[in-house]
Scaffold this motif. Sequence first.
Motif, PDB file in Angstrom:
ATOM      1  N   SER A   4       9.157  -8.644   3.248  1.00  0.00           N
ATOM      2  CA  SER A   4       8.301  -9.062   4.266  1.00  0.00           C
ATOM      3  C   SER A   4       7.959 -10.635   4.095  1.00  0.00           C
ATOM      4  CB  SER A   4       7.211  -8.429   4.887  1.00  0.00           C
ATOM      5  OG  SER A   4       6.324  -8.313   3.594  1.00  0.00           O
ATOM      6  N   LEU A   5       7.462 -11.398   4.926  1.00  0.00           N
ATOM      7  CA  LEU A   5       7.374 -13.081   4.758  1.00  0.00           C
ATOM      8  C   LEU A   5       6.062 -13.129   5.587  1.00  0.00           C
ATOM      9  CD1 LEU A   5       8.746 -15.623   3.833  1.00  0.00           C
ATOM     10  CD2 LEU A   5       9.068 -15.869   6.376  1.00  0.00           C
ATOM     11  N   LEU A   6       5.077 -13.881   5.209  1.00  0.00           N
ATOM     12  CA  LEU A   6       3.979 -14.481   6.041  1.00  0.00           C
ATOM     13  C   LEU A   6       4.010 -15.918   6.142  1.00  0.00           C
ATOM     14  CD1 LEU A   6       1.266 -13.625   7.440  1.00  0.00           C
ATOM     15  CD2 LEU A   6       0.123 -14.243   5.188  1.00  0.00           C
ATOM     16  N   GLU A   7       4.400 -16.166   7.424  1.00  0.00           N
ATOM     17  CA  GLU A   7       4.508 -17.839   7.769  1.00  0.00           C
ATOM     18  C   GLU A   7       3.109 -18.154   8.430  1.00  0.00           C
ATOM     19  OE1 GLU A   7       6.593 -19.860  11.688  1.00  0.00           O
ATOM     20  OE2 GLU A   7       7.682 -17.963  10.688  1.00  0.00           O
ATOM     21  N   VAL A   8       2.714 -19.149   7.444  1.00  0.00           N
ATOM     22  CA  VAL A   8       1.369 -19.764   7.852  1.00  0.00           C
ATOM     23  C   VAL A   8       1.450 -21.309   8.297  1.00  0.00           C
ATOM     24  CG1 VAL A   8      -1.123 -20.388   7.044  1.00  0.00           C
ATOM     25  CG2 VAL A   8       0.141 -18.140   6.240  1.00  0.00           C
ATOM     26  N   PRO A   9       1.233 -21.436   9.550  1.00  0.00           N
ATOM     27  CA  PRO A   9       1.528 -22.920  10.026  1.00  0.00           C
ATOM     28  C   PRO A   9       0.540 -23.862   9.531  1.00  0.00           C
ATOM     29  CG  PRO A   9       0.426 -21.552  11.839  1.00  0.00           C
ATOM     30  CD  PRO A   9       0.736 -20.578  10.783  1.00  0.00           C
ATOM     31  N   GLY A  10       0.656 -25.177   9.261  1.00  0.00           N
ATOM     32  CA  GLY A  10      -0.200 -26.137   9.096  1.00  0.00           C
ATOM     33  C   GLY A  10      -1.361 -25.957   9.915  1.00  0.00           C
ATOM     34  N   GLY A  11      -2.718 -26.197   9.466  1.00  0.00           N
ATOM     35  CA  GLY A  11      -3.843 -26.181  10.177  1.00  0.00           C
ATOM     36  C   GLY A  11      -4.406 -24.961  10.678  1.00  0.00           C
ATOM     37  N   ALA A  12      -3.720 -23.759  10.211  1.00  0.00           N
ATOM     38  CA  ALA A  12      -4.368 -22.552  10.487  1.00  0.00           C
ATOM     39  C   ALA A  12      -5.505 -22.229   9.804  1.00  0.00           C
ATOM     40  CB  ALA A  12      -3.188 -21.583  10.113  1.00  0.00           C
ATOM     41  N   PHE A  13      -5.787 -22.951   8.529  1.00  0.00           N
ATOM     42  CA  PHE A  13      -6.972 -23.029   7.766  1.00  0.00           C
ATOM     43  C   PHE A  13      -7.489 -24.414   7.611  1.00  0.00           C
ATOM     44  CE2 PHE A  13      -5.031 -18.671   6.903  1.00  0.00           C
ATOM     45  CZ  PHE A  13      -5.678 -17.742   7.441  1.00  0.00           C
ATOM     46  N   GLU A  14      -8.800 -24.702   7.470  1.00  0.00           N
ATOM     47  CA  GLU A  14      -9.277 -25.956   7.432  1.00  0.00           C
ATOM     48  C   GLU A  14      -9.120 -26.103   6.029  1.00  0.00           C
ATOM     49  OE1 GLU A  14     -12.679 -26.577   9.663  1.00  0.00           O
ATOM     50  OE2 GLU A  14     -11.890 -25.862  11.518  1.00  0.00           O
ATOM     51  N   GLU A  15      -9.166 -25.209   5.097  1.00  0.00           N
ATOM     52  CA  GLU A  15      -9.288 -25.327   3.752  1.00  0.00           C
ATOM     53  C   GLU A  15      -8.431 -24.369   2.683  1.00  0.00           C
ATOM     54  OE1 GLU A  15     -13.605 -24.733   2.903  1.00  0.00           O
ATOM     55  OE2 GLU A  15     -13.351 -22.561   2.947  1.00  0.00           O
ATOM     56  N   GLU A  16      -8.384 -24.397   1.556  1.00  0.00           N
ATOM     57  CA  GLU A  16      -7.569 -23.549   0.885  1.00  0.00           C
ATOM     58  C   GLU A  16      -8.210 -22.050   1.016  1.00  0.00           C
ATOM     59  OE1 GLU A  16      -5.900 -24.514  -3.161  1.00  0.00           O
ATOM     60  OE2 GLU A  16      -7.610 -23.469  -3.634  1.00  0.00           O
ATOM     61  N   VAL A  17      -7.457 -21.245   1.192  1.00  0.00           N
ATOM     62  CA  VAL A  17      -8.015 -19.796   1.277  1.00  0.00           C
ATOM     63  C   VAL A  17      -7.215 -18.768   0.512  1.00  0.00           C
ATOM     64  CG1 VAL A  17      -9.069 -20.042   3.837  1.00  0.00           C
ATOM     65  CG2 VAL A  17      -6.561 -19.115   3.368  1.00  0.00           C
ATOM     66  N   VAL A  18      -7.743 -17.556   0.259  1.00  0.00           N
ATOM     67  CA  VAL A  18      -6.985 -16.605  -0.433  1.00  0.00           C
ATOM     68  C   VAL A  18      -6.688 -15.470   0.295  1.00  0.00           C
ATOM     69  CG1 VAL A  18      -7.102 -14.866  -2.428  1.00  0.00           C
ATOM     70  CG2 VAL A  18      -8.048 -16.986  -2.787  1.00  0.00           C
ATOM     71  N   ILE A  19      -5.594 -14.878   0.642  1.00  0.00           N
ATOM     72  CA  ILE A  19      -4.936 -13.912   1.244  1.00  0.00           C
ATOM     73  C   ILE A  19      -4.685 -12.688   0.645  1.00  0.00           C
ATOM     74  CG2 ILE A  19      -3.443 -12.960   3.213  1.00  0.00           C
ATOM     75  CD1 ILE A  19      -3.593 -15.751   4.231  1.00  0.00           C
ATOM     76  N   ARG A  20      -5.333 -11.516   0.331  1.00  0.00           N
ATOM     77  CA  ARG A  20      -4.903 -10.139  -0.183  1.00  0.00           C
ATOM     78  C   ARG A  20      -3.979  -9.749   0.595  1.00  0.00           C
ATOM     79  NH1 ARG A  20      -8.032  -8.612  -4.423  1.00  0.00           N
ATOM     80  NH2 ARG A  20      -8.057  -6.423  -3.494  1.00  0.00           N
ATOM     81  N   TYR A  21      -2.812  -9.183   0.045  1.00  0.00           N
ATOM     82  CA  TYR A  21      -1.821  -8.186   0.469  1.00  0.00           C
ATOM     83  C   TYR A  21      -1.339  -7.291  -0.403  1.00  0.00           C
ATOM     84  CZ  TYR A  21       2.145 -10.491  -1.913  1.00  0.00           C
ATOM     85  OH  TYR A  21       2.815 -11.004  -3.080  1.00  0.00           O
ATOM     86  N   GLY A  22      -0.776  -6.215   0.333  1.00  0.00           N
ATOM     87  CA  GLY A  22      -0.001  -5.165  -0.618  1.00  0.00           C
ATOM     88  C   GLY A  22       1.204  -4.727   0.280  1.00  0.00           C
ATOM     89  N   ILE A  23       1.967  -4.011  -0.373  1.00  0.00           N
ATOM     90  CA  ILE A  23       3.091  -3.498   0.435  1.00  0.00           C
ATOM     91  C   ILE A  23       3.067  -1.950  -0.030  1.00  0.00           C
ATOM     92  CG2 ILE A  23       5.775  -3.290   0.564  1.00  0.00           C
ATOM     93  CD1 ILE A  23       4.668  -5.820   1.190  1.00  0.00           C
ATOM     94  N   ALA A  24       2.615  -1.093   1.155  1.00  0.00           N
ATOM     95  CA  ALA A  24       2.652   0.287   0.883  1.00  0.00           C
ATOM     96  C   ALA A  24       3.938   1.076   1.325  1.00  0.00           C
ATOM     97  CB  ALA A  24       1.185   0.820   1.614  1.00  0.00           C
ATOM     98  N   LEU A  25       4.323   1.940   0.241  1.00  0.00           N
ATOM     99  CA  LEU A  25       5.397   2.744   0.506  1.00  0.00           C
ATOM    100  C   LEU A  25       5.131   4.097   1.354  1.00  0.00           C
ATOM    101  CD1 LEU A  25       7.538   2.390  -2.510  1.00  0.00           C
ATOM    102  CD2 LEU A  25       7.571   0.843  -0.437  1.00  0.00           C
ATOM    103  N   HIS A  26       3.892   4.523   1.261  1.00  0.00           N
ATOM    104  CA  HIS A  26       3.435   5.491   2.136  1.00  0.00           C
ATOM    105  C   HIS A  26       1.880   5.728   1.888  1.00  0.00           C
ATOM    106  CE1 HIS A  26       2.665   8.253  -1.354  1.00  0.00           C
ATOM    107  NE2 HIS A  26       3.868   8.029  -1.823  1.00  0.00           N
ATOM    108  N   GLY A  27       1.294   6.450   3.031  1.00  0.00           N
ATOM    109  CA  GLY A  27       0.059   6.660   2.805  1.00  0.00           C
ATOM    110  C   GLY A  27      -0.457   7.617   3.949  1.00  0.00           C
ATOM    111  N   PRO A  28      -1.446   7.861   4.360  1.00  0.00           N
ATOM    112  CA  PRO A  28      -2.174   9.007   5.225  1.00  0.00           C
ATOM    113  C   PRO A  28      -2.153   8.082   6.620  1.00  0.00           C
ATOM    114  CG  PRO A  28      -3.761   7.768   4.104  1.00  0.00           C
ATOM    115  CD  PRO A  28      -2.668   7.324   3.459  1.00  0.00           C
ATOM    116  N   TRP A  29      -1.018   8.125   7.002  1.00  0.00           N
ATOM    117  CA  TRP A  29      -0.545   7.252   8.464  1.00  0.00           C
ATOM    118  C   TRP A  29      -0.569   8.405   9.454  1.00  0.00           C
ATOM    119  CZ3 TRP A  29      -1.263   3.627   5.533  1.00  0.00           C
ATOM    120  CH2 TRP A  29      -0.338   3.112   4.502  1.00  0.00           C
TER     121      TRP A  29
END
Length: 156
Positions: free
Chosen positions: A27-52
């Motif tokens: 996967s890839l996250l595409e963030v356009p310029g100006g989406a955030f006004e300042e530097e931000v931290v985005i947390r992410y994870g890749i789950a292979l399975h779970g209680p879906w």
Amino acid sequence: TCWFPFGIQELLVEATGGDFPLDYGDSLLEVPGGAFEEEVVIRYGIALHGPWELPKGYTPCSVTVYLNLQGHHPNKELTLHLSNWYGGKEREGVKFVRAPHVLQEGESKYQFTLLEDGDFSDVRRGKIKISKPKCLYGTALQELREKDKTKWQISA
């Protein structure tokens, strides 16, 4: 519990945006310029399975991506590109799904809902615009109806 083999990671995203591969290229996250006004931290994870809990008649066809924008609301939509495991040419049965990243009180499974938008013109990877700050995303394939299964049976 969800299984995140690589743990929860953090992306440092500047106001100029950019393209951010999530783990090993599924996967890839595409963030356009100006989406955030300042530097931000985005947390992410890749789950292979779970209680879906997927909508009736659907089965998972990708990993599940956990995205947490840490309370930041983007000024512009982000785009999530997500590989899927379905290699067929007929794409109308493939959909993106989304669930809140926390279980509701009394629930034991994450309740995914179908998203009608999403682009699967690339056979290997779909993409969807996102703006929700804390969600689980994945793709799901509509299960074949019994009469459609006969198309794929090999006769002896």
